[in-house]
Design a protein around this motif. Structure first.
Motif, PDB file in Angstrom:
ATOM      1  N   LEU A 186       0.755  -1.121  -0.150  1.00 33.49           N
ATOM      2  CA  LEU A 186      -0.083   0.127  -0.079  1.00 33.49           C
ATOM      3  C   LEU A 186       0.671   1.373  -0.033  1.00 33.49           C
ATOM      4  O   LEU A 186       1.889   1.207   0.481  1.00 33.49           O
ATOM      5  N   ILE A 187       0.561   2.358  -0.602  1.00 31.18           N
ATOM      6  CA  ILE A 187       1.172   3.496  -0.552  1.00 31.18           C
ATOM      7  C   ILE A 187       0.290   4.693  -0.316  1.00 31.18           C
ATOM      8  O   ILE A 187      -0.968   4.832  -0.619  1.00 31.18           O
ATOM      9  N   THR A 188       0.802   5.554   0.347  1.00 38.13           N
ATOM     10  CA  THR A 188       0.181   7.016   0.720  1.00 38.13           C
ATOM     11  C   THR A 188       1.183   8.120   0.968  1.00 38.13           C
ATOM     12  O   THR A 188       2.520   7.798   0.501  1.00 38.13           O
ATOM     13  N   VAL A 189       0.858   9.232   0.924  1.00 38.99           N
ATOM     14  CA  VAL A 189       1.710  10.443   0.807  1.00 38.99           C
ATOM     15  C   VAL A 189       1.837  11.242   2.123  1.00 38.99           C
ATOM     16  O   VAL A 189       0.523  11.662   2.640  1.00 38.99           O
ATOM     17  N   GLY A 202      -4.384  15.881  -6.731  1.00 38.50           N
ATOM     18  CA  GLY A 202      -5.341  15.227  -7.654  1.00 38.50           C
ATOM     19  C   GLY A 202      -5.877  14.199  -7.554  1.00 38.50           C
ATOM     20  O   GLY A 202      -5.281  13.191  -7.153  1.00 38.50           O
ATOM     21  N   ASP A 203      -6.987  13.772  -8.417  1.00 43.21           N
ATOM     22  CA  ASP A 203      -7.506  12.375  -8.168  1.00 43.21           C
ATOM     23  C   ASP A 203      -6.630  11.421  -9.070  1.00 43.21           C
ATOM     24  O   ASP A 203      -6.962  10.227  -9.055  1.00 43.21           O
ATOM     25  N   THR A 204      -5.856  11.912  -9.934  1.00 42.44           N
ATOM     26  CA  THR A 204      -5.201  10.911 -11.028  1.00 42.44           C
ATOM     27  C   THR A 204      -4.191  10.281 -10.302  1.00 42.44           C
ATOM     28  O   THR A 204      -3.586   9.176 -10.304  1.00 42.44           O
ATOM     29  N   PHE A 205      -3.567  10.661  -9.211  1.00 46.24           N
ATOM     30  CA  PHE A 205      -2.458  10.196  -8.407  1.00 46.24           C
ATOM     31  C   PHE A 205      -2.991   8.995  -7.491  1.00 46.24           C
ATOM     32  O   PHE A 205      -3.906   9.346  -6.672  1.00 46.24           O
ATOM     33  N   GLN A 206      -2.597   8.034  -7.659  1.00 44.70           N
ATOM     34  CA  GLN A 206      -3.223   6.773  -6.975  1.00 44.70           C
ATOM     35  C   GLN A 206      -2.704   6.494  -5.506  1.00 44.70           C
ATOM     36  O   GLN A 206      -1.749   5.658  -5.441  1.00 44.70           O
ATOM     37  N   GLN A 207      -3.220   7.172  -4.559  1.00 45.04           N
ATOM     38  CA  GLN A 207      -2.861   6.980  -3.096  1.00 45.04           C
ATOM     39  C   GLN A 207      -3.939   5.928  -2.664  1.00 45.04           C
ATOM     40  O   GLN A 207      -5.379   5.947  -2.823  1.00 45.04           O
ATOM     41  N   ASP A 208      -3.355   4.803  -2.079  1.00 37.86           N
ATOM     42  CA  ASP A 208      -4.252   3.486  -1.442  1.00 37.86           C
ATOM     43  C   ASP A 208      -5.075   4.128  -0.385  1.00 37.86           C
ATOM     44  O   ASP A 208      -6.269   3.598  -0.092  1.00 37.86           O
ATOM     45  N   PHE A 209      -4.670   4.945   0.501  1.00 39.08           N
ATOM     46  CA  PHE A 209      -5.028   5.302   1.625  1.00 39.08           C
ATOM     47  C   PHE A 209      -4.572   7.160   1.823  1.00 39.08           C
ATOM     48  O   PHE A 209      -3.537   7.237   1.126  1.00 39.08           O
ATOM     49  N   VAL A 210      -5.332   7.980   2.530  1.00 35.52           N
ATOM     50  CA  VAL A 210      -5.042   9.304   2.632  1.00 35.52           C
ATOM     51  C   VAL A 210      -4.636   9.684   3.960  1.00 35.52           C
ATOM     52  O   VAL A 210      -5.426   9.009   5.050  1.00 35.52           O
ATOM     53  N   VAL A 211      -3.340  10.134   4.232  1.00 31.68           N
ATOM     54  CA  VAL A 211      -3.002  10.598   5.519  1.00 31.68           C
ATOM     55  C   VAL A 211      -2.879  12.217   5.883  1.00 31.68           C
ATOM     56  O   VAL A 211      -2.548  12.596   4.756  1.00 31.68           O
ATOM     57  N   TRP A 212      -3.304  12.503   6.895  1.00 29.55           N
ATOM     58  CA  TRP A 212      -3.190  13.885   7.368  1.00 29.55           C
ATOM     59  C   TRP A 212      -2.144  14.195   8.258  1.00 29.55           C
ATOM     60  O   TRP A 212      -1.832  13.088   9.025  1.00 29.55           O
TER      61      TRP A 212
END
Length: 444
Positions: A186-189, A202-212
């Motif tokens: 899994l990958i996140t930013v 944006g929506d084109t970058f495929q993050q499997d989950f989102v972190v804040w």
């Protein structure tokens, strides 16, 4: 170790067992600890209930020129060609394997943000090491090196993604990791505080989950707001990967400086921001401590204060990493995980503020409510002494039990099972302590 997978807003392992992401932040784990010390840290975290550790492969604190304490390795044999030093990354792998044996995944940041981006707020590195031409090859090497380990990828490293060039670097990072042997992890930013990577990339970058990163700004930063926002617009896990660190100075709400002399975040603020985030829909939570992320050591006393802390810790003392392992906030995060996992089919929980019929402040008194999808239970986090009114119409036909969970000690007290209310419950929390969780359970 089984790979983590995602179904909707929840994490699962390959056996489809639900997984509540419970992380500790140890950015300098590979760089500044010996193997024996890393083992000591990891065992302590496993015992407290952590199942993820967030760490960086190529670190922030002079990670290019100060060798590891274990073996004296640098990450690159040649900075001009970026030829990886395999001994260094074998050390990263070995520590990761130690974590995996304890049931801990590593959320691995390939390199800190200062190595690929100039920060507008701090950082002296004006010529980043990595760019869109060379970062792909390194990330593919790292992905191949970590094959067979239990990891997640967390690219970024506390930097905004504000320009097309920065987005290109992030894209190449992700593609390099995907091309390697650990490309199915899994990958996140991870970005700077207060910034949504969903909006920046944006929506084109495929993050499997989102972190804040809700960070360290203000004594009662409303960490529930960003989680709630992305929970409502995404059908994937969202969580706070960097809430306020225990013992970190409380920062000014609009710039990176200390808000008040001697101010620090305590276990009380750790609990509040964590429960806010999770009850707002977070798929997990992360703990941090200022001494621990940088693995502060006695040898560091002779060193300059890290740039990321210079404006906040001048004239202050930063304790050593081994002296902060048992700060109360770290225990409280494991307690939060155990509470969540004690709820029936906890992975089906949903935030539901409509359950709160009383006035709900947006400051430190803010309350959060959640329930399960089958409406069998309700849980309300109450951070300060105040009356709450809860909609209990779902329990009108069966009745319900009332319990108080103490998030300081992990104690559940069931106080009544003979409730006549069918429309609303007006109730005050116990007088002792500060924060409580009200649990209402439908009678079977």
């Amino acid at each position: 170790m089984k790979k983590l997978r995602i179904n909707g807003r929840s994490f699962y392992n390959e056996a489809h067992h639900p997984f509540f992401y419970t992380a500790c932040t140890a950015w300098e784990l590979f760089h500044k600890l010996t193997l024996e010390e890393a083992g000591r840290y990891l065992i302590n975290r496993a015992e407290k209930g952590f199942n993820v550790v967030q760490a960086v492969a190529v670190c922030e604190l002079d990670g290019l020129h100060t060798p590891t304490l274990e073996g004296g390795h640098l990450p690159f044999a040649d900075l001009a060609t970026l030829e990886p030093n395999d001994a260094y990354f074998s050390h990263v792998r070995k520590v990761t394997e130690m974590a995996n044996q304890l049931g801990i995944y590593i959320a691995l940041v390939p390199m800190w943000g200062s190595h690929w981006s100039v920060n507008n707020s701090w950082g002296s590195n004006k010529t980043p090491l990595f760019n869109k031409e060379n970062v792909h090859a390194f990330c593919r090497y790292l992905s191949d090196k970590m094959v067979g380990t239990g990891i997640l990828w967390m690219i970024g490293g506390d930097r905004a993604i504000a320009t097309a060039q920065q987005r290109d670097v992030l894209e190449e990072m992700a593609m390099g990791l995907r091309a390697g042997a650990c490309g199915d992890a899994l990958i996140t930013v991870h970005s700077q505080g207060g910034r949504s990577t969903l909006d920046m990339l944006g929506d084109t970058f495929q993050q499997d989950f989102v972190v804040w990163q809700t960070g360290h700004m203000g004594q009662a930063y409303p960490s529930w707001r960003p989680i709630e926002m992305d929970y409502q617009r995404l059908d994937k896990p969202v969580l706070d990967s960097e809430p306020c660190y225990e013992a970190h100075p409380v920062m000014c709400q609009h710039q990176f400086r200390r808000a008040q002399d001697a101010s620090r975040f305590t276990d009380r603020e750790i609990r509040r921001t964590s429960y806010w985030s999770v009850f707002a829909g977070g798929a997990g939570i992360t703990y941090g401590c200022y001494s621990l992320w940088q693995m502060r050591r006695p040898e560091d006393d002779a060193q300059a204060i890290p740039e990321s802390a210079a404006s906040t810790y001048q004239g202050d003392t930063i304790p050593y990493w081994f002296d902060v392992l048992n700060y109360p906030g770290a225990f409280n995060i494991g307690t939060l995980r155990r509470f969540i996992e004690s709820l029936p089919e906890w992975w089906l929980r949903e935030p539901d503020q409509s359950l709160l019929l009383s006035q709900n402040a947006t400051d430190e008194k803010h309350c959060r409510a959640m329930r399960d999808a089958h409406r069998r239970w309700i849980a309300v986090y109450i951070p300060e002494q105040q009356n709450v009114v809860v909609d209990v119409r779902d329990f009108a036909g069966s009745g319900f039990d009332i319990g108080w969970f103490d998030p300081r000690y992990g104690v559940m007290n069931w106080i009544s099972n003979d409730i006549s209310e069918t429309f609303f419950l007006s109730i005050d929390p116990p007088q002792t302590g500060t924060d409580w969780v009200l649990v209402l359970r439908k009678k079977s």
